[in-house]
Design an enzyme around this catalytic site. Structure first.
Site, PDB file in Angstrom:
ATOM      1  N   GLY A 130     -15.547   7.293  -4.065  1.00 39.55           N
ATOM      2  CA  GLY A 130     -14.282   7.847  -4.378  1.00 39.55           C
ATOM      3  C   GLY A 130     -13.822   7.447  -5.766  1.00 39.55           C
ATOM      4  N   PHE A 137     -12.424   0.804   0.782  1.00 40.60           N
ATOM      5  CA  PHE A 137     -11.684   1.963   0.239  1.00 40.60           C
ATOM      6  C   PHE A 137     -11.454   3.052   0.923  1.00 40.60           C
ATOM      7  CE2 PHE A 137     -13.851  -0.081  -3.335  1.00 40.60           C
ATOM      8  CZ  PHE A 137     -12.768  -0.579  -4.332  1.00 40.60           C
ATOM      9  N   SER A 141      -1.425  -0.622  -0.841  1.00 36.19           N
ATOM     10  CA  SER A 141      -0.684   0.367  -1.799  1.00 36.19           C
ATOM     11  C   SER A 141       0.550  -0.114  -2.069  1.00 36.19           C
ATOM     12  CB  SER A 141      -0.755   1.928  -1.420  1.00 36.19           C
ATOM     13  OG  SER A 141       0.408   2.585  -1.951  1.00 36.19           O
ATOM     14  N   TYR A 186       1.252   8.338   5.967  1.00 31.97           N
ATOM     15  CA  TYR A 186       0.187   7.711   5.180  1.00 31.97           C
ATOM     16  C   TYR A 186       0.519   6.113   4.721  1.00 31.97           C
ATOM     17  CZ  TYR A 186      -1.706   6.020   0.678  1.00 31.97           C
ATOM     18  OH  TYR A 186      -2.049   5.356  -0.322  1.00 31.97           O
ATOM     19  N   LYS A 209      -1.025   2.198   5.839  1.00 32.37           N
ATOM     20  CA  LYS A 209      -1.257   1.243   5.019  1.00 32.37           C
ATOM     21  C   LYS A 209      -0.592  -0.247   5.526  1.00 32.37           C
ATOM     22  CE  LYS A 209      -4.127   2.967   2.018  1.00 32.37           C
ATOM     23  NZ  LYS A 209      -5.524   2.757   2.002  1.00 32.37           N
TER      24      LYS A 209
HETATM   25  C1  UD1 Z   1       2.285   8.811  -4.760  1.00 33.29           C
HETATM   26  C2  UD1 Z   1       2.668   8.395  -3.506  1.00 33.29           C
HETATM   27  C3  UD1 Z   1       2.311   7.186  -2.852  1.00 33.29           C
HETATM   28  C4  UD1 Z   1       0.789   7.180  -3.069  1.00 33.29           C
HETATM   29  C5  UD1 Z   1       0.423   7.136  -4.735  1.00 33.29           C
HETATM   30  C6  UD1 Z   1      -1.019   6.904  -4.989  1.00 33.29           C
HETATM   31  C7  UD1 Z   1       4.496  10.086  -2.985  1.00 33.29           C
HETATM   32  C8  UD1 Z   1       5.691  10.397  -2.725  1.00 33.29           C
HETATM   33  N1  UD1 Z   1       3.821   8.883  -3.124  1.00 33.29           N
HETATM   34  O1  UD1 Z   1       3.031   7.817  -5.494  1.00 33.29           O
HETATM   35  O2  UD1 Z   1       2.415   6.993  -1.543  1.00 33.29           O
HETATM   36  O3  UD1 Z   1       0.402   5.501  -2.969  1.00 33.29           O
HETATM   37  O4  UD1 Z   1       0.876   8.455  -5.134  1.00 33.29           O
HETATM   38  O5  UD1 Z   1      -1.669   7.842  -4.627  1.00 33.29           O
HETATM   39  O6  UD1 Z   1       3.456  11.095  -2.830  1.00 33.29           O
HETATM   40  N2  UD1 Z   1       5.597  13.725 -10.759  1.00 33.29           N
HETATM   41  C9  UD1 Z   1       6.065  15.034 -11.364  1.00 33.29           C
HETATM   42  N3  UD1 Z   1       5.153  16.029 -11.123  1.00 33.29           N
HETATM   43  C10 UD1 Z   1       3.792  16.161 -10.422  1.00 33.29           C
HETATM   44  C11 UD1 Z   1       3.611  14.820  -9.929  1.00 33.29           C
HETATM   45  C12 UD1 Z   1       4.452  13.717  -9.973  1.00 33.29           C
HETATM   46  O7  UD1 Z   1       7.136  14.948 -11.914  1.00 33.29           O
HETATM   47  O8  UD1 Z   1       3.455  17.185 -10.542  1.00 33.29           O
HETATM   48  C13 UD1 Z   1       6.400  12.604 -10.918  1.00 33.29           C
HETATM   49  C14 UD1 Z   1       6.645  12.119  -9.467  1.00 33.29           C
HETATM   50  O9  UD1 Z   1       8.060  12.530  -9.198  1.00 33.29           O
HETATM   51  C15 UD1 Z   1       6.781  10.365  -9.905  1.00 33.29           C
HETATM   52  C16 UD1 Z   1       5.589  10.239 -10.955  1.00 33.29           C
HETATM   53  O10 UD1 Z   1       5.541  11.641 -11.358  1.00 33.29           O
HETATM   54  O11 UD1 Z   1       8.157   9.967 -10.461  1.00 33.29           O
HETATM   55  C17 UD1 Z   1       4.443   9.517 -10.379  1.00 33.29           C
HETATM   56  O12 UD1 Z   1       4.082  10.541  -9.159  1.00 33.29           O
HETATM   57  P1  UD1 Z   1       2.650  10.435  -8.447  1.00 33.29           P
HETATM   58  O13 UD1 Z   1       1.574  10.368  -9.469  1.00 33.29           O
HETATM   59  O14 UD1 Z   1       2.419  11.422  -7.427  1.00 33.29           O
HETATM   60  O15 UD1 Z   1       2.824   8.855  -7.760  1.00 33.29           O
HETATM   61  P2  UD1 Z   1       3.728   8.233  -6.954  1.00 33.29           P
HETATM   62  O16 UD1 Z   1       4.695   9.371  -6.382  1.00 33.29           O
HETATM   63  O17 UD1 Z   1       4.506   7.106  -7.464  1.00 33.29           O
END
Ligand code: UD1
Length: 344
Positions: A10, A80, A124, A148, A152
């Site tokens: 992974g 992992f 996480s 999820y 964890k």
């Molecule tokens: C997500 C998961 C979290 C997981 C982590 C690692 C959710 C709510 N949380 O964290 O549980 O441990 O991934 O895999 O899914 N964003 C956008 N557009 C996008 C994607 C993301 O604006 O297409 C924004 C989100 O709103 C956030 C930031 O980018 O503010 C990071 O998002 P993301 O990469 O999905 O991570 P987390 O939400 O922090």
């Protein structure tokens, strides 16, 4: 001495395998390729010039997993393997509980039987639920917002109970913040199934032209530009954190949780900007509704890992973006080589 790496094909697993092999460790990888590709294992060998043992198996298959312990002298496991999509976990919770929790229990039972009591677990930052403030330190209250996250959290608790029952166990719970980036070679990286859920793979797929534009989830958060703030960490830094944790568990007993983050927060728009600057590739975006369950701000206090493991993140956002881009642009279809269809 051999280190068992579950889920070694992974994203984070493959980068950790590279660093373990570079350090001269013997590794044994198990993976069922449920969310990874065999090609990743070939690339690990290509990068390091080293071969390693591999077993294709599901951790739920106790008999097959036990065979790995019978056939090898294992000193520690880095675990992992598991499912990791928040959205999917809401739809198929039982599969998440079965895959993540049951397989960890099976792994620990077999480890116990073979007297291997050294474990590094992939946790996480999701275990902090909706954090009340930042930076987040390890003593913050823990909670789960979805199945999820609950897996964890429950695994952390199971491992705490296991250590209470037998203090000979030595366990590191590594709480990852937001892993991004890829190995410098561009040979291994994140290869999500379908449309990515996470920000960085989404941005790089827009960059390479696979997706048209980025959806920015909300711009009314109480942050400088209104978009969500996260602690992005280079996956190679994260991999190095596992090596340090491994050293610690092999030389002491106890159970400890560590935040693996940089301690710096970047907003979504700052990441878009950093990506454009690092790569010269424009990323069109649209502001859309906030995603349910997203925290406004989330970044780590990583001082415990620095103090107790001697670990800290070295790479900044420029490298994170440049390395994500190198991987994505060299491998626009991930590990899958695009098939050419010839019409006859
Ligand atoms: C997500 C998961 C979290 C997981 C982590 C690692 C959710 C709510 N949380 O964290 O549980 O441990 O991934 O895999 O899914 N964003 C956008 N557009 C996008 C994607 C993301 O604006 O297409 C924004 C989100 O709103 C956030 C930031 O980018 O503010 C990071 O998002 P993301 O990469 O999905 O991570 P987390 O939400 O922090």
């Amino acid at each position: 001495m051999a280190i068992l790496v579950t889920g070694g094909a992974g994203y984070i697993g493959s980068h950790t395998c590279v660093e373990l092999l570079n350090e001269g460790q013997e590794i044994i990888v198990v993976d069922n390729f449920s969310n990874s590709k065999p090609e990743a294992l070939k690339r690990i060998s290509e990068i390091t010039g080293r071969q390693f043992k591999f077993y294709e198996l599901d951790l739920l298959n106790e008999v097959q997993l036990e065979k790995v312990f019978m056939e090898n002298e294992i000193d520690a496991a880095i675990h992992f393997a598991g499912l990791k999509s928040v959205g999917e976990s809401v739809t198929i919770p039982l599969r998440y509980y079965q895959t993540n929790i049951t397989s960890t229990v099976i792994l620990c039972e077999i480890m116990k039987k073979y007297e291997v009591r050294n474990l590094v677990f992939s946790s996480s930052a999701t275990v902090y639920g909706m954090p009340e403030r930042c930076p987040i330190s390890e003593e913050f209250p823990l909670s789960a917002l979805n199945p999820y996250g609950r897996t964890k959290l429950m695994i952390e608790e199971i491992l705490q109970d296991l250590h209470k029952s037998d203090s000979g166990w030595s366990i590191s719970l590594l709480r990852y913040f937001n892993p991004v980036g890829a190995h410098k070679s561009g040979l291994i990286g994140e290869d999500p199934n379908g449309i990515p859920n996470n920000l960085m793979p989404y941005i790089s797929q827009v960059g390479v032209g696979k997706l048209e534009y980025l959806n920015v989830f909300g711009n009314e958060y109480p942050t400088l530009d209104g978009t969500g703030i996260r602690d992005y960490i280079h996956v190679v830094d994260l991999a190095m954190g596992h090596l340090k944790a491994l050293k610690k568990i092999l030389t002491s007993t106890g159970i400890e949780a560590y935040n693996l983050g940089t301690g710096n927060g970047y907003s979504v728009l700052e990441m878009v900007d950093a990506f454009e600057k690092a790569t010269g590739v424009p990323i069109p975006y649209k502001i859309v509704e906030a995603r349910a369950g997203d925290a406004a701000i989330c970044y780590a206090d990583p001082t415990k890992a620095k103090k107790e493991l001697g670990w800290e993140a070295k790479f900044g956002v420029e490298e994170m973006c440049a390395d994500s881009w190198k991987w994505q642009s060299l491998n626009p279809y991930g590990y899958e080589i695009k098939k050419k269809f010839i019409q006859v």
